[in-house]
Design an enzyme around this catalytic site. Structure first.
Site, mmCIF file in Angstrom:
data_model
loop_
_atom_site.group_PDB
_atom_site.id
_atom_site.type_symbol
_atom_site.label_atom_id
_atom_site.label_comp_id
_atom_site.label_asym_id
_atom_site.label_seq_id
_atom_site.Cartn_x
_atom_site.Cartn_y
_atom_site.Cartn_z
ATOM 1 N N TYR A 57 0.847 -1.190 0.000
ATOM 2 C CA TYR A 57 0.000 0.000 0.000
ATOM 3 C C TYR A 57 0.888 1.248 0.000
ATOM 4 C CZ TYR A 57 -3.745 -3.108 1.688
ATOM 5 O OH TYR A 57 -4.650 -4.126 1.848
ATOM 6 N N HIS A 134 -0.595 -11.959 1.757
ATOM 7 C CA HIS A 134 -1.562 -11.109 1.074
ATOM 8 C C HIS A 134 -2.198 -11.830 -0.113
ATOM 9 C CE1 HIS A 134 -2.274 -6.554 0.076
ATOM 10 N NE2 HIS A 134 -3.393 -7.234 0.135
#
Length: 341
Positions: A57, A134
């Site tokens: 991110y 993830h």
């Protein structure tokens, strides 16, 4: 202010509502880091102490292609003074940039260890409370990746393990290697595919659910505009780009229930997630993201909101009105768990 806590899997206690940090970086448009820090402090002040981030991110760094970690660095500014208040989750595995259309992954042992060290450095902490895979590297057995993650627990660098967008079979294989505290997958009124296999298996194994995008990336709040969609990565998802107007019928149902409860659409959408988790017998902690401090407080109000059976049934039925799948058009079908089930 404090919120109740929820016991996920493997003995992990977190606030009953979490905060998804991705929106504080430039994924949905330009942001001000100082505003992000203020929002994070407001979240902690409101009792939302379960913070979620990922190494991928953030704003891409010039001349690099891998995870930038700028969202972790933003959260580090808050952890510097308030680490003891926070249950911190971060993730590894995606080696491209979010929203770039390029989504390579890695799950080999060397990369797992390297990613963890990088996250610890950026976050300025010694131990990650919840460390997620993830996305899977599909040609690396998930058992190999989880075994590498388990080494980090043994070394004290990580407290609990999590998995994101795994299938029911992958979850069971992983849990046979090391206890899994949580699965993070998209789950909301208009994204319910994980209910077919993943949620029941999580309940069976005693694993918690941490729904991301529980507000449908903001769509279920009724505040997303077509102009905003056109300027962000949302334009790459068919249910936003191609079916924006048709999907307003789902929002209409949420708003109707909200009016009956003197609540907001966001609170109703979150209350549905809690009710659905209870129906499946799985501890559930949604992690809505926002850039606004007052929205954090608003979302926290959902923890105590209760739906009547009729209201719950009407919201359940709204899922049948959704047009377009939840996967983004730039990613392959196996990018989310339903594409591999």
């Amino acid at each position: 202010m404090s919120l109740p806590t929820t016991l996920l899997g493997d003995g992990l206690h977190v606030s009953a509502l979490g905060f998804g940090g991705m929106a504080l970086s430039d994924v949905y448009g330009a942001t001000d880091p100082d505003d992000g820090v203020r929002t994070l402090h407001a979240a902690l002040d409101a009792g939302v102490t379960f913070l979620d981030t990922a190494d991928v991110y953030g704003t891409p760094r010039e001349g690099t292609t891998g995870p930038s970690g700028t969202n972790e660095e933003l959260i580090a500014r808050v952890l510097a003074d308030r680490r003891d208040e926070v249950a911190l989750a971060t993730k590894f595995g995606i080696t491209g940039q979010v929203g770039s259309g390029v989504t390579p992954t890695r799950g080999d042992r060397d990369y797992v260890r390297q990613a963890c060290e990088n996250s610890l450095r950026r976050l300025g902490i010694d131990t990650i409370d919840l460390y997620y895979m993830h996305r899977r590297q599909l040609d690396v057995p998930i058992t190999e990746t989880v075994a590498a993650m388990a080494e980090l627990v043994a070394e004290g660098k990580v407290r609990h393990l999590g998995l994101s967008e795994v299938t029911a079979t992958e979850l069971a294989e992983a849990a046979a290697v090391h206890p899994i505290a949580a699965v993070q997958s998209e789950w909301s009124i208009w994204s319910r595919d994980i209910e077919a296999h993943v949620v029941p298996r999580a309940a069976e194994l005693g694993v918690g659910l941490v729904p991301y995008s529980p507000l449908g990336r903001g769509f279920l709040t009724g505040t997303v505009t077509a102009d905003r969609v056109a300027q962000t990565m949302l334009s790459k998802q068919p249910r936003f780009a191609e079916h924006f107007d048709a999907n307003q019928t789902v929002v209409d149902v949420v708003r109707e229930v909200a009016a009956e409860l003197d609540a907001t659409a966001a609170q109703v959408a979150l209350a549905w997630v809690y009710a659905q988790g209870a129906a499946y017998g799985v501890p559930t902690v949604p992690i809505p993201g926002t850039r606004s401090a007052h929205r954090v407080v608003e979302n926290a109000g959902a923890v105590s909101l209760r739906l009547s059976p009729d209201q719950k049934a009407r919201l359940d039925a709204a899922a049948g009105l959704v047009q377009g799948g939840r996967n983004f058009s730039f990613a392959t079908d196996d990018w989310i768990s339903s594409g591999r089930e």
